[in-house]
Design an enzyme around this catalytic site. Structure first.
Site, PDB file in Angstrom:
ATOM      1  N   LYS A   1       0.842  -1.209   0.000  1.00  0.00           N
ATOM      2  CA  LYS A   1       0.000   0.000   0.000  1.00  0.00           C
ATOM      3  C   LYS A   1       0.874   1.255   0.000  1.00  0.00           C
ATOM      4  O   LYS A   1       0.691   2.148  -0.822  1.00  0.00           O
ATOM      5  CB  LYS A   1      -0.886  -0.015   1.248  1.00  0.00           C
ATOM      6  CG  LYS A   1      -1.640   1.284   1.475  1.00  0.00           C
ATOM      7  CD  LYS A   1      -2.209   1.344   2.878  1.00  0.00           C
ATOM      8  CE  LYS A   1      -2.902   2.651   3.132  1.00  0.00           C
ATOM      9  NZ  LYS A   1      -4.152   2.790   2.389  1.00  0.00           N
TER      10      LYS A   1
ATOM     11  N   ASN B   1     -15.476  -8.439   0.610  1.00  0.00           N
ATOM     12  CA  ASN B   1     -15.288  -6.995   0.595  1.00  0.00           C
ATOM     13  C   ASN B   1     -14.111  -6.608  -0.318  1.00  0.00           C
ATOM     14  O   ASN B   1     -13.607  -5.499  -0.269  1.00  0.00           O
ATOM     15  CB  ASN B   1     -15.052  -6.504   2.026  1.00  0.00           C
ATOM     16  CG  ASN B   1     -14.907  -5.004   2.081  1.00  0.00           C
ATOM     17  OD1 ASN B   1     -15.510  -4.300   1.279  1.00  0.00           O
ATOM     18  ND2 ASN B   1     -14.086  -4.522   2.990  1.00  0.00           N
TER      19      ASN B   1
ATOM     20  N   ASP C   1     -38.038  -1.598   1.153  1.00  0.00           N
ATOM     21  CA  ASP C   1     -38.561  -2.140   2.404  1.00  0.00           C
ATOM     22  C   ASP C   1     -37.757  -1.700   3.634  1.00  0.00           C
ATOM     23  O   ASP C   1     -38.213  -1.832   4.765  1.00  0.00           O
ATOM     24  CB  ASP C   1     -38.576  -3.678   2.305  1.00  0.00           C
ATOM     25  CG  ASP C   1     -39.592  -4.297   3.252  1.00  0.00           C
ATOM     26  OD1 ASP C   1     -40.659  -3.684   3.467  1.00  0.00           O
ATOM     27  OD2 ASP C   1     -39.301  -5.386   3.784  1.00  0.00           O
TER      28      ASP C   1
ATOM     29  N   HIS D   1     -13.822   7.757  -6.401  1.00  0.00           N
ATOM     30  CA  HIS D   1     -12.639   6.874  -6.366  1.00  0.00           C
ATOM     31  C   HIS D   1     -11.507   7.413  -7.211  1.00  0.00           C
ATOM     32  O   HIS D   1     -10.400   6.912  -7.160  1.00  0.00           O
ATOM     33  CB  HIS D   1     -13.001   5.485  -6.867  1.00  0.00           C
ATOM     34  CG  HIS D   1     -14.077   4.851  -6.052  1.00  0.00           C
ATOM     35  ND1 HIS D   1     -15.394   4.872  -6.430  1.00  0.00           N
ATOM     36  CD2 HIS D   1     -14.031   4.229  -4.860  1.00  0.00           C
ATOM     37  CE1 HIS D   1     -16.105   4.271  -5.506  1.00  0.00           C
ATOM     38  NE2 HIS D   1     -15.313   3.873  -4.544  1.00  0.00           N
TER      39      HIS D   1
END
Ligand code: GLN
Ligand code: ZN
Length: 764
Positions: free
Chosen positions: A18, A116, A662, A701
Site C-alpha cells: 500500500k 469486501n 422495504d 474513487h
C-alpha cells in the site's frame, strides 16, 4: 500427503505494498522502487510457505491492483479510451484503467462475490483485439524458480473471466460475452505455452463462477473452453479451483468431467453440500484439493474436525489423490498474528491469520500421512474448548433483548411521504438538496492527531480541540460551498466499522489485521467474538458539537448493523442473523440518543448490505429479510420529523430494489456514476420510489474533477426517471480518500450544477 495454498494476501504484513503504491502514485518514488517492494514481498511469501513445507505454492496471486485487471492486461483487453497502442502493458496504462487519470475515468469496480474485495470489471465487445500483452504470470513463475521454489501459477479461468465481465459501451447490454471464448483462448494457450517452457508442471485456473446459479449454456462454455485448451494443457497438471460455496450439482458434473483437468478444488467451509457431492462420485485418479481451512475468517481451525473430514475424503479418493488446502485465497483474511501486540492473549489463542493457516494446512497434511504433531493438535483442542465456555462470550441481557425482537417486524408508524412532508416543514430544504456522504479528506496531519492520541502522546483535551478545529473547517467549507445538509466530516474515525466496534462490547481489535478492499485500500475488520452491546453513546458528542457550529442541518453519521456485521470477522458459533440483531439494538440506542441531542437528520450507512447477499438465489430471501429487519429496528423509535438517511455503495442494486424500499429510509444515497447509471434503469423500468434518493453524481474513487456540465447532465438523466421533489444531489461515496483540492473543485461543480438545474426548473 500434499498441501496447497489457494492464494495469499498481497499487501504484506504491515501493508508495505500500500505505502509503496501510494508513494509511487504521488510521484514520491519511482517505478523501480515499487517493483522492488513488490518483489521482496513475493519472495518472503514464497519462502515462508516453502519453509513450512507447503507442496503447492501459488504464484501470480500477487497483484499491483487486482488479479482480474491483471488478466485483462494479459489479454490486452484495454478499453480504447486509455489510448494504449500495443506492446507490454506498463504501469501508466494499468493504473489508468484501475484509477482513471486526469482525462479519463477509471473502469468500473465491483464486489468480488460476497467478499469486501473489489475487482475491476473487464469491458468487452466484439471489436476487442485480444493479444498477449502482459507476461506477469510467467515472469513471476520464473522469479520464484530463481529463488529455488517451483510454484503453481494461478490464472483467472477463461470462463469466469468472461462471466465477470460486462459488455463495453459500444455494444448492446445483451451482448453474449461468452461468444468471446474463441478469441481469448488463443491468448490463454500462449500463456500456458510460456509457463510450460519456463518449467511449470502445475497450473491453477480459478473458476469461482462455478458456484453460482449458472444456466446450461454457461456450463457448456466450461466444457468447450477446457476441451479447446486440452491439447495445450497436456503434460501439465491442471487444477480448477472453486470457492465461497458448494458447487451446484449440475455444475459439479460439468466440472468433474472437464477435459485436460487433473485436479478439482472445493470449499469445505462454506460449501455445506460439498462433502455429499464428493461422496456421490469423484472421478478416479484425479486430485481432490480439499479447502478445509477457512480463508474468509480469522478463527483457528477445528483441526480434529477437519482431520476427520479429510479422513473420510481419503476413503473416497485415495491417499495419493487428496491435497489439503484453504477454502479460498487467503486474500480475504488478515496476514500474520505475529504482528499483533495488543490482542488479549485469551482471544489471540482462538485465532489464526494467513501465516498461521499455512501451518494448519501443513499440520493437517502431515497428520493424514501419520506424522501428527500431538502438541499442536492438543493446544488447538484446548483453545477451542476454552472459547466455547468463556464468560466473555456470553451476555444474558443482550441475548434476551435480541430474542424478544422475534415476532414483530418493526416499522415506523407513518408512511414515508407523510414523514417527508413533516421533515420538510422542519428542514426547509430547496429542491435538489445537496449533501455529501459523510467523510471529508483524511489529511496526514489528521491521522497524526488520532495516532498520537491513541498512543497517549497528546491529552484528551488537546485531541478534542484538534478534532473540533477540523470539524469547524469542514463545516465552514460546506457553508462556503453552499451545501444544504452538512456533515461533520468524520475526522475522529479511522474506519466506519472499527470506530463503532471499538466502542461496543463483544468486539476485539487487531493492530495489523488488514485485508485488501480495493487497490491500495485496506480495511481492518474488527473481530466479533461475543454478545454485542453499547455501554455508552458513541457519536453524540461530535455530532452535537458540529450541529452547534451551524444553522444548517447536520447529519448524524452511523454505520448500520448489517454493514458492521458484513465488514467484521464474525463469530462462527452462532448464526449471522443473531449477531446482526444484537448490533441493531446497540445502534438503535445511538439513534435515539442523537435525536434527543437535537440531531434531525441521521444517516445510517448500509454500504455493505448488498455484499452480504448469499451467492445462491435460494438463500437470498432469508438474508434480505433479517438484514432489512435489522436496519428498521435501528430507527423504528424516532419521530416523523427525524429524517433517516441510508447510504450504499459500489454495487448492483436492481435485483434487491424491493428490499431497499422495504428498509423504509426517508432518503437513500447510492453509488451510481461508476456503473454506467445501471441503477437508474430500474426506475426507467417502472419501479416506484417514493422516498428521497440521491444517486451519486460523480465518482469519488478517482482524482479526476467532474466538470459542471457533466454533473448537470447526470442530474438531468436522473430527472428523466425520478420526480424532482425526491431527488438529492451528492457524490457517490465519502470523500476521505481524496485531497482537499480535488474535493473543493468537485463539490463546487456539484453545487453549481444543482443550482443551474434548480433555476431552470424554477423557470419552467
Ligand atoms: N459515511 C461514510 C463515509 O463517507 C460512508 C463510507 C462508505 O459508504 N463506504 O466515509
Ligand atoms: Zn459509500
Amino acid at each position: 500427503m500434499a498441501s496447497h495454498i489457494y492464494g495469499y494476501p498481497r499487501m504484506g504484513p504491515k501493508r508495505e505494498l500500500k505505502f509503496a503504491l501510494e508513494s509511487f502514485w504521488d510521484r514520491k518514488s519511482s517505478a523501480d522502487d515499487l517493483k522492488k517492494v513488490a518483489a521482496d514481498l513475493r519472495k518472503s511469501i514464497w519462502k515462508q510457505m516453502a519453509e513450512v513445507g507447503i507442496k503447492y505454492i501459488p504464484s501470480n496471486t500477487f497483484s499491483f491492483y487486482d488479479h482480474v485487471l491483471d488478466c485483462t492486461a494479459t489479454l490486452g483487453a484495454v478499453p480504447p479510451r486509455y489510448g494504449w497502442t500495443g506492446g507490454e502493458i506498463e504501469f501508466s496504462t494499468y493504473f489508468s484503467m484501475a484509477r482513471g487519470n486526469a482525462s479519463v475515468p477509471a473502469m468500473e469496480m465491483t464486489k468480488w462475490f460476497d467478499t469486501n474485495y473489489h475487482y475491476i470489471v473487464p469491458e468487452l465487445g466484439p471489436h476487442v483485439n485480444f493479444s498477449y500483452s502482459s507476461h506477469k504470470a510467467v515472469n513471476e513463475y520464473k522469479e520464484a524458480k530463481a529463488l529455488g521454489i517451483d510454484t503453481v501459477p494461478v490464472l483467472v479461468g477463461p470462463v469466469s473471466y468472461l462471466l465477470l465481465s460486462k459488455p463495453d459501451k459500444g455494444v448492446e447490454k445483451s451482448f453474449p460475452l461468452l461468444s468471446l471464448l474463441p478469441k481469448i483462448l488463443p491468448v490463454y494457450k500462449e500463456v500456458v505455452a510460456d509457463l510450460k517452457a519456463a518449467g511449470a508442471s502445475w497450473i491453477q485456473f480459478d473458476e469461482p463462477t462455478l458456484i453460482l446459479d449458472l444456466e446450461s449454456h454457461q456450463l457448456q462454455a466450461f466444457t468447450e473452453a477446457y476441451s479447446e485448451l486440452e491439447s495445450s494443457l497436456s503434460g501439465l497438471n491442471v487444477l480448477v479451483e472453486t470457492c465461497f460455496a458448494d458447487v451446484p450439482a449440475k455444475a459439479y458434473k460439468t466440472l468433474t468431467a472437464l477435459k485436460g483437468v487433473s485436479a478439482f478444488g472445493f470449499d469445505f467451509v462454506r460449501g455445506a453440500n460439498t462433502i455429499d457431492l464428493i461422496k456421490g462420485g469423484f472421478p478416479r485418479n484425479k486430485f481432490l484439493f480439499a479447502g478445509v481451512v477457512d480463508g474468509r475468517n480469522i478463527w483457528a481451525n477445528d483441526l480434529s474436525a477437519s482431520l476427520s473430514t479429510l479422513q473420510s475424503l481419503e476413503g473416497i479418493v485415495g491417499k495419493d489423490n487428496l491435497v489439503v488446502s484453504t477454502s479460498c485465497s487467503l486474500l480475504h483474511t488478515a496476514v500474520d498474528i505475529a504482528n499483533e501486540t495488543k490482542l488479549d492473549p485469551e482471544i489471540m489463542s482462538w485465532l489464526a491469520f494467513a501465516a498461521q493457516k499455512i501451518y494448519e494446512v501443513d499440520a493437517l497434511a502431515k497428520a493424514l500421512s501419520g506424522q501428527k504433531d500431538g502438541d499442536y493438535f492438543s493446544a488447538n483442542a484446548t483453545a477451542l474448548a476454552a472459547r466455547k465456555s468463556s464468560p466473555r462470550v456470553t451476555n444474558e441481557a443482550v441475548r434476551k433483548a435480541a430474542d424478544a425482537l422475534k415476532g414483530s417486524d418493526h416499522r415506523r408508524a407513518t408512511n414515508v411521504s407523510a414523514r417527508l412532508d413533516a421533515q420538510q416543514k422542519k428542514l426547509n430544504l430547496p429542491i435538489l438538496p445537496t449533501t455529501t456522504i459523510g467523510s471529508f479528506p483524511q489529511t496526514p496531519e489528521l491521522r497524526k492527531v488520532r495516532r498520537e492520541y491513541k498512543a497517549h502522546k497528546i491529552s484528551e483535551e488537546e485531541y478534542v480541540k484538534e478534532i473540533k478545529e477540523e470539524i469547524r473547517k469542514v463545516v465552514e467549507l460546506q457553508e462556503e460551498l453552499d451545501i444544504d445538509v452538512l456533515v461533520h466530516g468524520e475526522p475522529e474515525r479511522n474506519d466506519m466499522v472499527e470506530y463503532f466496534g471499538e466502542q461496543l462490547s463483544g468486539f476485539a481489535f487487531t493492530v495489523n489485521g488488514w485485508v485488501q478492499s480495493y487497490g491500495s485500500r485496506c480495511v481492518k475488520p474488527p473481530i466479533i467474538y461475543g454478545d454485542v452491546s453499547r455501554p455508552k453513546p458513541m457519536t453524540v458528542f461530535w455530532s452535537s458539537t458540529a450541529q452547534g457550529m451551524t444553522k444548517r442541518p447536520m447529519k448524524g453519521m452511523l454505520t448500520g448493523p448489517v454493514t458492521i456485521l458484513n465488514w467484521s470477522f464474525v463469530r462462527n458459533d452462532q448464526p449471522r442473523s443473531e449477531t446482526c440483531y444484537q448490533i441493531a439494538l446497540a445502534i438503535k440506542d445511538e439513534v435515539e440518543d442523537l435525536e434527543k441531542a437535537g440531531i434531525n437528520v441521521i444517516q445510517i450507512d448500509e454500504a455493505a448490505l448488498r455484499e452480504g447477499l448469499p451467492l445462491r438465489k435460494s438463500e437470498q430471501a432469508d438474508y434480505l429479510k433479517w438484514a432489512v429487519h435489522s436496519f428498521r429496528i435501528t430507527n423504528v423509535g424516532v419521530q416523523d420529523t427525524t429524517q433517516i438517511h441510508t447510504h450504499m455503495c459500489y454495487s448492483h442494486f436492481n435485483d434487491i430494489i424491493h428490499s431497499i424500499i422495504d428498509m423504509d429510509a426517508d432518503v437513500i444515497t447510492i453509488e451510481n456514476s461508476r456503473s454506467d447509471e445501471k441503477l437508474l434503469s430500474v426506475f426507467r423500468e417502472g419501479v416506484k420510489y417514493g422516498a428521497g434518493i440521491g444517486p451519486g453524481v460523480y465518482d469519488i474513487h478517482s482524482p479526476r474533477i467532474p466538470p459542471t456540465e457533466e454533473i448537470a447532465d447526470r442530474i438531468n438523466k436522473m430527472l428523466a426517471v425520478l420526480e424532482m421533489n425526491i431527488l438529492w444531489v451528492n457524490p457517490d461515496c465519502g470523500l476521505k480518500t481524496r485531497k482537499y483540492a480535488e474535493v473543493k473543485a468537485a463539490l463546487t461543480n456539484m453545487v453549481d450544477a444543482a443550482k443551474r438545474i434548480r433555476s431552470r426548473l424554477a423557470r419552467a
